[in-house]
Design an enzyme around this catalytic site. Structure first.
Site, short mmCIF file in Angstrom:
data_model
loop_
_atom_site.label_atom_id
_atom_site.label_comp_id
_atom_site.label_asym_id
_atom_site.label_seq_id
_atom_site.Cartn_x
_atom_site.Cartn_y
_atom_site.Cartn_z
N ASN A 22 0.87 -1.26 0.16
CA ASN A 22 0.04 0.20 0.38
C ASN A 22 0.98 1.44 -0.07
O ASN A 22 0.15 2.24 -0.69
CB ASN A 22 -0.81 0.18 1.32
CG ASN A 22 -2.10 -0.93 0.92
OD1 ASN A 22 -2.77 -0.29 0.42
ND2 ASN A 22 -1.96 -1.76 1.99
N ASP A 95 -0.33 -10.92 0.55
CA ASP A 95 1.05 -10.38 0.95
C ASP A 95 0.99 -11.95 2.29
O ASP A 95 2.00 -11.51 2.64
CB ASP A 95 0.99 -9.25 1.39
CG ASP A 95 -0.54 -8.86 1.67
OD1 ASP A 95 -1.35 -8.91 1.71
OD2 ASP A 95 -0.45 -7.28 2.62
N ARG A 96 -0.63 -11.86 3.25
CA ARG A 96 -0.13 -12.44 4.38
C ARG A 96 -0.44 -13.86 4.10
O ARG A 96 0.52 -14.40 4.63
CB ARG A 96 -1.27 -12.25 4.86
CG ARG A 96 -2.31 -10.68 5.45
CD ARG A 96 -3.21 -10.70 5.64
NE ARG A 96 -4.38 -11.15 6.88
CZ ARG A 96 -5.37 -11.72 7.58
NH1 ARG A 96 -6.25 -10.91 6.98
NH2 ARG A 96 -5.12 -11.84 8.40
N ASP A 115 2.59 -8.46 10.50
CA ASP A 115 3.01 -8.35 9.49
C ASP A 115 2.88 -6.59 10.11
O ASP A 115 1.40 -5.90 10.09
CB ASP A 115 1.88 -8.40 8.35
CG ASP A 115 2.98 -7.77 7.03
OD1 ASP A 115 3.49 -6.80 7.61
OD2 ASP A 115 3.02 -8.11 6.21
#
Length: 252
Positions: A22, A95-96, A115
């Site tokens: 982001n 991403d996770r 994260d």
């Protein structure tokens, strides 16, 4: 749309990994499973052209930037279908998924990944590589910018390297105290809940603020950091783990 096969990327040849986050773009250049270098750039920086024709694995939470490269024959855009985690839901961020898969493959299952990026996320998986679940809240920078943008009197601040005083005597310190101490208390609560279920699990902190949060956390809770490690490159470990059994990129 045609996708570059994973088998043509993660062999003993050079390739790039890219995480489109982001706030920043995270890069790594590999030869096989060995990283040559890793670096970050702000999303405001102009997107670079693909000039060296090396394979590129992309994980992205920003669809607009993904489309810039998606039609190139040397690019593979990763999706949840590429990640062999059980029990994933359709809106789980790639991403996770990559971070928890890389963490579990490298450090062992079960695994909890924290994260610390634009959002602070908790993602856990059990001994069967099945997603247990997680949580999402605003990260350090997002909490700070929200206060600065949505109020008329509160300033933008920078977080110090050291823990601020809890009972602040000026506005800047007060913002730091409020954000940091409540965020750390939340982290401790999630960590304790996880350790109750999985007492032998590693807990890995990754993301752009991982070193800062780990420093804050261990100073505030020095007796509650068992199995707590920092690894800023878990997403790239996840990319490597898609093709290798060990999943731990050398020198990363």
């Amino acid at each position: 749309m045609w996708q570059l096969p994973l088998s043509s990327i993660l062999d003993n040849s050079p390739w790039f990994g890219l995480m489109l986050g982001n706030s920043r773009r995270h890069w790594a250049k590999f030869v096989g499973t060995t990283v040559l270098k890793a670096w970050d750039e702000e999303n405001t920086v102009q997107l670079p052209p693909l000039t060296d024709h090396l394979p590129l694995l992309i994980a992205s939470v920003i669809s607009e930037q993904t489309s810039y490269w998606a039609t190139s024959p040397q690019v593979r855009v990763l999706t949840l279908a590429d990640v062999p985690l059980k029990g994933m839901y359709s809106t789980l961020g790639i991403d996770r998924a990559l971070a928890v898969f890389g963490g579990g493959t490298c450090y062992g299952w079960p695994i909890l990944v924290i994260d610390a990026g634009t959002a602070l996320t908790f993602t856990g998986a059990d001994t069967e590589q099945r997603l247990v679940g997680g949580a999402i809240l605003p990260g350090l920078g997002l909490q700070q910018s929200s206060l600065a943008q949505k109020t008329s009197a509160l300033p933008a601040i920078e977080f110090s390297q050291d823990l601020p005083q809890r009972w602040a005597k000026d506005t800047s310190q007060g913002i730091q105290s409020g954000i940091i101490y409540t965020l750390l208390a939340g982290m401790l609560d999630f960590i304790k809940a996880w350790q109750t279920e999985y007492p032998q699990s590693y807990i890995v902190i990754t993301g752009g603020d991982c070193n800062r949060l780990h420093s804050y956390f261990t100073k505030l809770f020095p007796d509650n950091n068992a199995h707590l490690v920092v690894d800023p490159h878990l997403i790239f470990r996840g990319m490597v783990a898609l093709k290798t059994e060990h999943g731990c990129s050398q020198t990363l």
